[in-house]
Write a protein that holds these residues in place. Structure first.
Motif, short mmCIF file in Angstrom:
data_model
loop_
_atom_site.label_atom_id
_atom_site.label_comp_id
_atom_site.label_asym_id
_atom_site.label_seq_id
_atom_site.Cartn_x
_atom_site.Cartn_y
_atom_site.Cartn_z
N MET A 42 0.83 -1.20 0.00
CA MET A 42 0.00 0.00 0.00
C MET A 42 0.87 1.25 0.00
SD MET A 42 -2.99 1.41 -0.03
CE MET A 42 -4.31 0.35 0.59
N GLY A 80 -9.81 0.54 -1.51
CA GLY A 80 -10.74 -0.02 -0.52
C GLY A 80 -12.10 -0.31 -1.11
N SER A 83 -11.91 -3.59 -3.36
CA SER A 83 -11.74 -4.82 -2.59
C SER A 83 -12.95 -5.15 -1.73
CB SER A 83 -10.48 -4.72 -1.71
OG SER A 83 -10.59 -3.64 -0.80
N GLN A 84 -13.70 -4.13 -1.30
CA GLN A 84 -14.86 -4.36 -0.43
C GLN A 84 -16.14 -4.63 -1.20
OE1 GLN A 84 -15.10 -0.96 2.19
NE2 GLN A 84 -13.00 -1.24 2.92
N ASN A 90 -7.43 -7.52 -1.88
CA ASN A 90 -6.84 -6.21 -1.62
C ASN A 90 -5.54 -5.99 -2.39
OD1 ASN A 90 -7.01 -3.70 0.00
ND2 ASN A 90 -5.10 -4.43 0.88
N LYS A 173 -12.15 0.57 10.11
CA LYS A 173 -12.09 1.09 8.74
C LYS A 173 -11.68 2.56 8.73
CE LYS A 173 -15.32 -2.06 6.45
NZ LYS A 173 -16.58 -2.16 5.64
N HIS A 176 -8.06 2.81 9.41
CA HIS A 176 -7.30 2.42 8.22
C HIS A 176 -7.19 3.59 7.24
CE1 HIS A 176 -5.93 -0.02 4.82
NE2 HIS A 176 -6.87 0.58 4.10
N TYR A 177 -8.32 4.23 6.95
CA TYR A 177 -8.29 5.33 5.99
C TYR A 177 -7.57 6.56 6.55
CZ TYR A 177 -11.34 2.86 2.74
OH TYR A 177 -11.84 1.95 1.85
#
Length: 287
Positions: A42, A80, A83-84, A90, A173, A176-177
């Motif tokens: 990433m 994101g 992948s979601q 991912n 989440k 993460h962002y």
């Protein structure tokens, strides 16, 4: 003229040194969370994703910071979302998004018809850093460090045990962002120093070196920042003394420090582990 005398005499070298140190600190700190979360890919994606934003900023005549942050965060959100909302995993979505962004950036730079700008964007040129770029690096650095300090516990729990973090009610989440946003800011701050291609090394290598030296996160953060500083100083020294590319020498200095830790770290070092194994075999044979 030796390096210390040059720093005292030349203002451009003073700016380069201060900027390199700032980048070494913030890359080292944020890099600890990147490697603990297994997000090295990433980091690579974000570093490449800022290229079209930088190119657009040059074309529009605005500060590259604006375009770089925009495309970096947009790419992180896109990864994101894919992948979601699909069967794509991912790592695959990372590969799709960052290669598309990087290719778009190359096309935009081609339209700019400026190979000099391309070289500086890709590989950095800390010896030509401007006061405005120093100021933006300082502001980003302060913001990132304060954010890490304020949300340290949340980042700690979610990095080591995401399941437990979710059970505690932490917004994993959102965390993460948020980390992706910090990563984007650090990447932008590092552009002038090491460039897009090499910034991932400064995010990963000092933190990985620190990871070999300690089992405690807070110690790892301090060690990683210190290694980032030392790498920046050594790299800039060799860059100035032997007229080499600054970004490349900084990264190679960090790599040499990693190799030393890999070989001689008290607990994880290959040499010490080999000596301990040989000692155990010797004691076993004697018994």
């Amino acid at each position: 003229m030796n390096f210390i005398d040059a720093i005292i005499q030349y203002e451009f070298l003073q700016k380069a040194l201060l900027t390199s140190i700032m980048v070494g600190i913030i890359c080292g700190v944020i890099g600890c969370f990147i490697i603990l979360r297994g997000m090295a890919l990433m980091g690579d994606a974000i570093s490449h994703a800022v290229l079209p934003g930088v190119a657009l900023s040059y074309m529009l005549g605005i500060n590259f910071f604006i375009g770089a942050v925009f495309t970096g965060i947009l790419t992180a959100i896109g990864i994101g979302f894919i992948s979601q909302n699909s069967r794509i995993k991912n790592d695959v979505s990372i590969g799709i998004m960052f290669t598309a962004a990087f290719a778009s950036g190359i096309i935009l730079i081609t339209l700019m018809k400026s190979s000099t700008d391309l070289y500086h964007i890709l590989f950095g040129n800390v010896l030509a850093v401007r006061p405005t770029e120093m100021l933006s690096t300082l502001v980003i650095g302060i913001f990132v460090l304060i954010s890490i300090f304020v949300f340290y516990k949340e980042l700690l729990v979610s990095s080591f045990d995401p399941t437990m973090a979710a059970a505690y009610g932490l917004p994993t989440k959102a965390i993460h962002y948020f980390l992706m946003a910090l990563l984007t800011l650090v990447t932008v701050a590092s552009l002038q120093t090491v460039g897009i291609i090499l910034v991932v090394a400064m995010l990963i290598t000092p933190a990985s070196t620190a990871y070999l030296l300690t089992d405690r996160l807070w110690v790892m953060i301090y060690l990683s920042a210190g290694i980032g500083i030392l790498s920046s100083i050594l790299g800039l020294y060799f860059s100035y003394t032997y007229n080499l590319a600054s970004g490349a020498t900084i990264v190679l200095a960090a790599t040499v420090l990693f190799i030393l830790a890999f070989l001689f770290s008290p607990k994880q070092g290959l040499v010490w582990r080999s000596l301990k194994s040989a000692r155990k075999r010797e004691l076993h044979s004697q018994s």
